[in-house]
Design an enzyme around this catalytic site. Structure first.
Site, PDB file in Angstrom:
ATOM      1  N   TYR A 107       0.830  -1.213   0.000  1.00  0.00           N
ATOM      2  CA  TYR A 107       0.000   0.000   0.000  1.00  0.00           C
ATOM      3  C   TYR A 107       0.859   1.254   0.000  1.00  0.00           C
ATOM      4  CZ  TYR A 107      -4.905  -1.390   0.199  1.00  0.00           C
ATOM      5  OH  TYR A 107      -6.161  -1.825  -0.130  1.00  0.00           O
ATOM      6  N   VAL A 129     -20.031 -24.468  -6.001  1.00  0.00           N
ATOM      7  CA  VAL A 129     -19.101 -25.524  -6.411  1.00  0.00           C
ATOM      8  C   VAL A 129     -18.475 -26.043  -5.124  1.00  0.00           C
ATOM      9  CG1 VAL A 129     -17.115 -26.116  -7.822  1.00  0.00           C
ATOM     10  CG2 VAL A 129     -18.761 -24.395  -8.626  1.00  0.00           C
ATOM     11  N   SER A 185     -13.794 -14.953  -0.794  1.00  0.00           N
ATOM     12  CA  SER A 185     -14.675 -13.791  -0.891  1.00  0.00           C
ATOM     13  C   SER A 185     -14.818 -13.204   0.496  1.00  0.00           C
ATOM     14  CB  SER A 185     -16.044 -14.193  -1.425  1.00  0.00           C
ATOM     15  OG  SER A 185     -16.915 -13.079  -1.343  1.00  0.00           O
TER      16      SER A 185
END
Ligand code: FAD
Lengths: 44, 564
Positions: B200, B249, B295
């Site tokens: 960053y 999945v 996620s």
């Protein structure tokens, strides 16, 4: 006069050398494209 | 290896990007591409609350109040560094502005609504504080400089070093305005990875010089779903791409080879999220599998005005499938580093919908800035960290209104978040994670009242503000900061792992050079790399990445800023 020129060239030389050394250490000329070669596709 | 068909697991931004690049740069037919995904928004959501009320993660505890809107996150873009995202958006039409590409839509909106934050940090008693004074001492400066000067090739020196470890002899760092702004702008925590902090500092070095005003921040016209995801989805559907939703999945099969290290997916197990029905999908030799292996909104639950968001203990569907691959192959990383440490990754946010603009106008008065321009963080005065230091309690983003295309002119939508959900509120004596939407609003009003310059304190309007609420939806995200978790470089699989013949990893849990996580930029770039690989496009055609960390004027400006 001659002595002064030698001293000045020495200082400039040492400074330039140190800068180049530091930049090399910092990987300044790193070739970004090289990082991506590992992802290149090869035909099956 | 070049392929001619693809199955994409997950329909988040990274994989949508992969599909667009396969079609436009790889010249694939859309019909060669199939998505299997739980939903079509992933982390980039934005809808009426009713649309998410009984979604997969919330099935067990549906909402009583389904009114109002929800977007689990606010979103800040940065054109300067989001070069791949902007390239992607320039390739598809806007979903809301006829005649414009999605990129033109955002640029046009942003040009008319420039960000210039005037109240980045607020503190009880002081009101708006001068955040431009970063408050660094020489030790802070030396350690930050060391991070900025550490070249890419040495970043493994920071393997498994947390930010707390890196600054262990310098606790002063965590009491600086720099830290308060950096942690809340980007969602770093002290447990996060110093390796990522280094990335960053490199990629966002330009923004470091103007962090207190966030002038480099660009915003989309509406929420992320309508302004970014929908244009991509509509385009892909028009191209004949098949997007199959409500599918998980849950497993895969791989080819057995003598050395056991060739990675070739031969089949997928697909479970229907509603019925539990299981199907087998064969994967042939000409098919690429592109998988978003994590996620940050998996397992995220929502509550409502009178109900806290319930804690969901699931590992997350993306990480579960990743784990099944990483257990079999040695070079596919360690999902537990990111998904088995909620203490480091969890946070809660809320989306507040009101039926008038009273609260919005009060915030405008207190922060001295119009909606759409700001990220306001409220600092505690009491010590609240394990080191006994003050810290940010909560932050809010007042969007430009309307933030949803269906929002009525009288309605306002505000988003806020708590980076440390186990801390106790200052005005409601409960941990944030246990708060209802109403509690969170009370907490916000309490914070605003303490920084209100008057003459009439916002408390005087409390009853009217509470009466204006349509809904306030708390969201618990156990993995929101998981991508920042302390890690070694080998903990994430490469986008194209060594020995893979047809499997690519995309998103925030895949390793790629230079990019920083928690950005739509890195998600898009990972998809672009995967697409170029399978379509046989040379990597030299990738969008060029600017390197501000090697730009002398930027470095000089950053050095000057460190002394402010
Ligand atoms: C609160 C919050 C604030 C944020 N703020 C910013 C910001 O200010 N600026 C910025 O640039 N970015 C921000 N981000 C990050 C940005 O949204 C993400 O970087 C980006 O969306 C990641 O995209 P992705 O495609 O990798 O993953 P996701 O968006 O998570 O999509 C992946 C999808 O694939 C699905 N999936 C995965 N595996 C499976 C499986 N096995 N079966 C079925 N489906 C599967 C998942 O369920 C998910 O829906 C923020 C995110 C959040 C949550």
């Amino acid at each position: 006069m001659k002595k002064q020129t030698i001293r000045l060239s020495l200082i400039v030389g040492v400074l330039a050398g140190a800068t180049i050394y530091a930049m090399k250490k910092l990987d300044w000329w790193h070739d970004d494209a090289k990082d991506y070669r590992q992802f290149e596709s090869h035909r099956a | 290896m070049i392929k001619h068909k693809a199955i994409l697991i997950g329909a988040g931004l990274a994989n949508l990007a992969a599909a667009v690049y396969l079609i436009q740069e790889g010249k694939w037919a859309g019909s060669a591409i199939t998505f299997y995904s739980l939903d079509d928004h992933g982390s980039n959501d934005g809808s009426r609350a009713a649309a998410q009320a009984d979604d997969y993660w919330n099935k067990e505890h549906p909402l009583a109040n389904t009114k109002g809107y929800i977007a689990r996150g606010g979103r800040m873009l940065n054109y300067r560094t989001y070069v791949d995202l902007m390239d992607l958006l320039s390739r598809v039409p806007s979903a809301t502005e006829p005649g414009l590409t999605a990129a033109e839509d955002t640029r046009e909106f942003d040009a008319k609504h420039r960000t210039f934050d005037k109240a980045r940090l607020l503190r009880r008693g002081d009101g708006i504080i001068n955040a431009g004074h970063l408050g660094l001492n020489n030790q802070d400066r030396a350690l930050l400089t060391k991070l900025v000067l550490m070249p890419d090739k040495d970043e493994e020196q920071l393997d498994n070093v947390s930010i707390a470890d890196y600054f262990k002899d310098d606790p002063h760092m965590f009491t600086t305005n720099f830290w308060y702004m950096w942690e809340t702008t980007f969602a770093f925590r002290t447990q996060s990875s110093a390796q990522e902090l280094r990335r960053y500092m490199h990629m966002m070095l330009y923004e470091f010089t103007q962090i207190e005003h966030l002038v480099g921040v660009n915003r989309t016209r509406y929420n992320q779903y309508e302004s970014i995801m929908l244009p991509l989805i509509e385009y892909l559907k028009q191209q004949g791409v098949t997007i199959i939703l409500d599918k998980i999945v849950t497993d895969w099969t791989f080819k057995d080879t003598a050395m056991q290290d060739d990675i070739t997916v031969t089949g997928l197990t697909v479970t229907d999220a509603n019925t539990g029905e299981v199907a087998q999908v064969p994967v042939d030799d000409d098919t690429a599998v592109i998988f978003t292996n994590g996620s940050i909104t998996d397992s995220a639950t929502i509550g409502d005005y009178h109900t806290p968001a319930r804690e969901n203990m699931d590992y997350g569907i993306a990480a579960s499938l990743w784990q099944k691959a990483s257990e079999r192959f040695y070079n596919l990383g360690n999902p537990d580093k990111f998904f088995a440490d909620r203490d480091a990754s969890e946070w809660v946010s809320f989306t507040l919908t009101t039926k008038d603009h009273l609260l919005l106008n009060e915030i405008t008065r207190i922060t001295t800035q119009v909606p759409g321009n700001a990220l306001n963080s409220f600092l505690s005065t009491a010590p609240i960290t394990p080191l006994g230091q003050p810290d940010v309690n909560m932050s809010i983003v007042v969007h430009h209104q309307p933030h949803f295309t269906t929002q009525k002119p009288n309605e306002s939508v505000i988003w806020g978040y708590f980076l440390y959900p186990r801390r106790t509120g200052e005005f409601v004596q409960k941990p944030y994670i246990e708060m209802t939407g109403e509690d969170m609003l009370k907490e916000l009003l309490g914070q605003l009242a303490m920084v209100d310059p008057g003459p009439v304190n916002i408390r005087e309007h409390e009853a009217a503000i509470m009466a204006s609420v349509v809904n306030c939806i708390p969201v618990y995200m156990p993995y929101a900061s998981a991508l920042f978790n302390n890690r070694a470089k080998a903990d994430r699989p490469l986008v194209i792992p060594a020995h893979s013949t047809n499997l690519a990893f995309t998103g925030e849990f895949a390793e790629q050079p230079y990019q920083m996580v928690f950005t739509e930029q890195s998600a898009v770039r990972s998809g672009e790399i995967a697409a170029y690989h399978f379509a046989g496009i040379p990597m030299s055609h990738l969008v060029k990445t600017p390197r501000y960390d090697k730009d002398i004027p930027t470095l000089l400006r950053a050095t000057k800023k460190m002394f402010e």
